[in-house]
Design a protein around this motif. Structure first.
Motif, mmCIF file in Angstrom:
data_model
loop_
_atom_site.group_PDB
_atom_site.id
_atom_site.type_symbol
_atom_site.label_atom_id
_atom_site.label_comp_id
_atom_site.label_asym_id
_atom_site.label_seq_id
_atom_site.Cartn_x
_atom_site.Cartn_y
_atom_site.Cartn_z
ATOM 1 N N THR A 29 0.821 -1.203 0.000
ATOM 2 C CA THR A 29 0.000 0.000 0.000
ATOM 3 C C THR A 29 0.855 1.254 0.000
ATOM 4 N N LEU A 30 0.452 2.245 -0.772
ATOM 5 C CA LEU A 30 1.005 3.588 -0.671
ATOM 6 C C LEU A 30 0.072 4.417 0.209
ATOM 7 N N VAL A 31 0.621 5.053 1.216
ATOM 8 C CA VAL A 31 -0.187 5.873 2.118
ATOM 9 C C VAL A 31 0.247 7.324 1.977
ATOM 10 N N ALA A 32 -0.629 8.168 1.467
ATOM 11 C CA ALA A 32 -0.302 9.581 1.228
ATOM 12 C C ALA A 32 -0.591 10.397 2.483
ATOM 13 N N ASP A 33 0.279 10.252 3.486
ATOM 14 C CA ASP A 33 0.001 10.887 4.772
ATOM 15 C C ASP A 33 1.139 11.736 5.308
ATOM 16 N N ILE A 34 2.195 11.976 4.508
ATOM 17 C CA ILE A 34 3.307 12.810 4.988
ATOM 18 C C ILE A 34 3.026 14.265 4.620
ATOM 19 N N ASN A 35 2.869 15.097 5.625
ATOM 20 C CA ASN A 35 2.644 16.519 5.408
ATOM 21 C C ASN A 35 3.389 17.325 6.459
ATOM 22 N N ASP A 36 4.031 18.383 6.042
ATOM 23 C CA ASP A 36 4.628 19.338 6.967
ATOM 24 C C ASP A 36 4.396 20.725 6.395
ATOM 25 N N TRP A 37 3.461 21.453 7.003
ATOM 26 C CA TRP A 37 3.040 22.754 6.494
ATOM 27 C C TRP A 37 3.836 23.907 7.101
ATOM 28 N N THR A 38 4.929 23.587 7.797
ATOM 29 C CA THR A 38 5.744 24.615 8.431
ATOM 30 C C THR A 38 6.463 25.456 7.388
ATOM 31 N N VAL A 39 6.420 26.764 7.546
ATOM 32 C CA VAL A 39 7.101 27.665 6.617
ATOM 33 C C VAL A 39 8.587 27.351 6.592
ATOM 34 N N THR A 40 9.207 27.487 5.435
ATOM 35 C CA THR A 40 10.627 27.130 5.287
ATOM 36 C C THR A 40 11.537 28.302 5.657
ATOM 37 N N ASP A 41 11.395 28.769 6.893
ATOM 38 C CA ASP A 41 12.283 29.821 7.377
ATOM 39 C C ASP A 41 13.493 29.187 8.044
ATOM 40 N N ILE A 42 14.327 30.000 8.684
ATOM 41 C CA ILE A 42 15.527 29.482 9.321
ATOM 42 C C ILE A 42 15.312 29.258 10.810
ATOM 43 N N TYR A 43 14.938 30.324 11.517
ATOM 44 C CA TYR A 43 14.797 30.198 12.970
ATOM 45 C C TYR A 43 13.664 31.050 13.532
#
Length: 401
Positions: free
Chosen positions: A287-301
């Motif tokens: 099975t392929l499970v499409a559940d990886i998500n990370d909505w965090t902005v791609t800033d530094i710190y």
């Protein structure tokens, strides 16, 4: 023999492509000039990206340690330990502290938006056109995030009903477009088999493809997109082997229109770029499970607070890879606003993105386009120049008779 199954981990409606399917390409955007020698200059964008983007290093499966509270406080940061280290980052913090820097990005955006008014896009080669649309798309994303930063979670901002992807934010030579219009109404409509294009569409959050340290061009397009595909697929934000299931990014779910037979087509695509020792894990997964998500902005710190006044305690986090504060890589170049502003100003002039010897030809192309009902017949500047010389010679022969 494995059977192809796909599990959608959310009820996200796959309507982004359908929403843009009614977009009608202007005639001057249809087709391409296969042997065109016209190129667009992105020296100003190169300068900004090289200064503001930090590379995250080679693809890695390494997880971050969980956040822990510092002395004198019970508060701690909340982040996805699977994905928090993945992907390149932009110094949005610097854009926030120095509004004049954010203004430079806005000027580059406006300059790129003017290009379709300066030249019929179909007088460019296919690669040059794709590079243009990717650069415009990515600059718009950076410019819009600058306006709402330091917002940390970008899910609603990006995918909401009136979000970043669906609003008519772009004025490309007088044509109002959304970012979905660019992806589905222009790029996918013209190049439906070029799935690698999705890896050039930076959307501002960790779970999207990385922003590059340089602009896309016709010359570097294939190499850059393949690099981004390899980076995305072999980091935890793109795929993650997990026994009988193989986890994949929700990003693929949201781009399902590129994979008509989703599970089968996506497996085939992933096999092209997945590290060799993990291909058997993909093949054996039921099975392929499409559940990886990370909505965090791609800033530094900026969105990772240090509670209790202590230093960051996550020694595996992205920050550990870079020097901090004013010594951060690229800060010297970013601080040089005069040079950046003058570079941008040079591109803001009409036809400023083309070399001097091309300007006259572009004006002629535009004149021909406007006086032939939108049909551009010149496909190669060298060929056009040769044709002119031939015609001139014929006229001289006639005058001498």
């Amino acid at each position: 023999m494995w059977k192809a199954y796909l599990v959608f981990a959310s009820l996200t409606v796959l309507s982004c492509a359908a929403a843009a399917s009614d977009f009608v390409l202007p005639e001057a955007w249809q087709g391409e000039a296969q042997d065109s020698t016209i190129t667009i200059s992105y020296s100003d964008l190169d300068f900004v990206l090289d200064s503001a983007v930090l590379m995250s290093g080679p693809p890695s499966r390494k997880k971050s340690k969980a956040s822990s509270a510092t002395v004198s406080t019970r508060l701690k940061n909340n982040y996805n330990t699977l994905t928090t280290n993945a992907g390149n980052r932009i110094m949005f913090e610097e854009f926030k502290k120095k509004p004049e820097m954010a203004a430079v990005v806005s000027k580059i955006r406006a300059s790129l938006e003017s290009v379709p008014a300066e030249i019929p896009l179909n007088s460019l080669s296919k690669k040059e056109q794709i590079a243009f649309w990717l650069n415009l798309y990515n600059v718009v994303v950076i410019d819009e995030i600058n306006k709402i930063y330091p917002k940390k979670d970008l899910e609603d901002f990006v995918t909401g009903k009136d979000g970043l992807l669906t609003r008519k934010l772009v004025n490309a030579g007088g044509v109002q477009l959304s970012l979905n219009d660019i992806q589905y109404g222009v790029l996918q409509q013209k190049y439906p088999d070029d799935v690698l294009v999705i890896y050039g569409l930076y959307q501002g959050y960790i779970g999207s493809p990385s922003i590059r340290k340089y602009a896309y061009t016709g010359a570097n397009l294939n190499r850059s997109l393949q690099f981004n595909a390899n980076d995305f697929i072999n980091t935890n934000r793109g795929t993650y082997p997990n026994g009988k299931t193989f986890r994949v990014a929700g990003f693929y779910q949201r781009n399902a229109s590129y994979f008509p037979d989703f599970a089968t087509d996506l497996r085939s695509h992933l096999r092209e770029y997945l590290r060799e020792d993990e291909i058997p894990l993909l093949d054996e997964a039921q099975t392929l499970v499409a559940d990886i998500n990370d909505w965090t902005v791609t800033d530094i710190y900026g969105t990772s607070r240090n509670y209790g006044g202590g230093a960051a305690t996550n020694d595996a986090a992205l920050l550990g890879a870079f020097a901090q504060g004013e010594t951060m890589a690229g800060s010297e170049e970013v601080a040089n606003l005069e040079l950046m502003a003058s570079t941008v100003q040079a591109k803001s002039v009409t036809y400023g993105r083309f070399s001097a010897d091309q300007v006259q030809k572009l004006k002629e192309l535009k004149f021909n386009h406007e006086n032939r009902g939108g049909v551009v017949t010149v496909t190669d500047l060298t060929e056009a120049e040769a044709a002119k010389k031939t015609e001139s010679g014929q006229n001289n022969d006639k005058s001498g008779q």
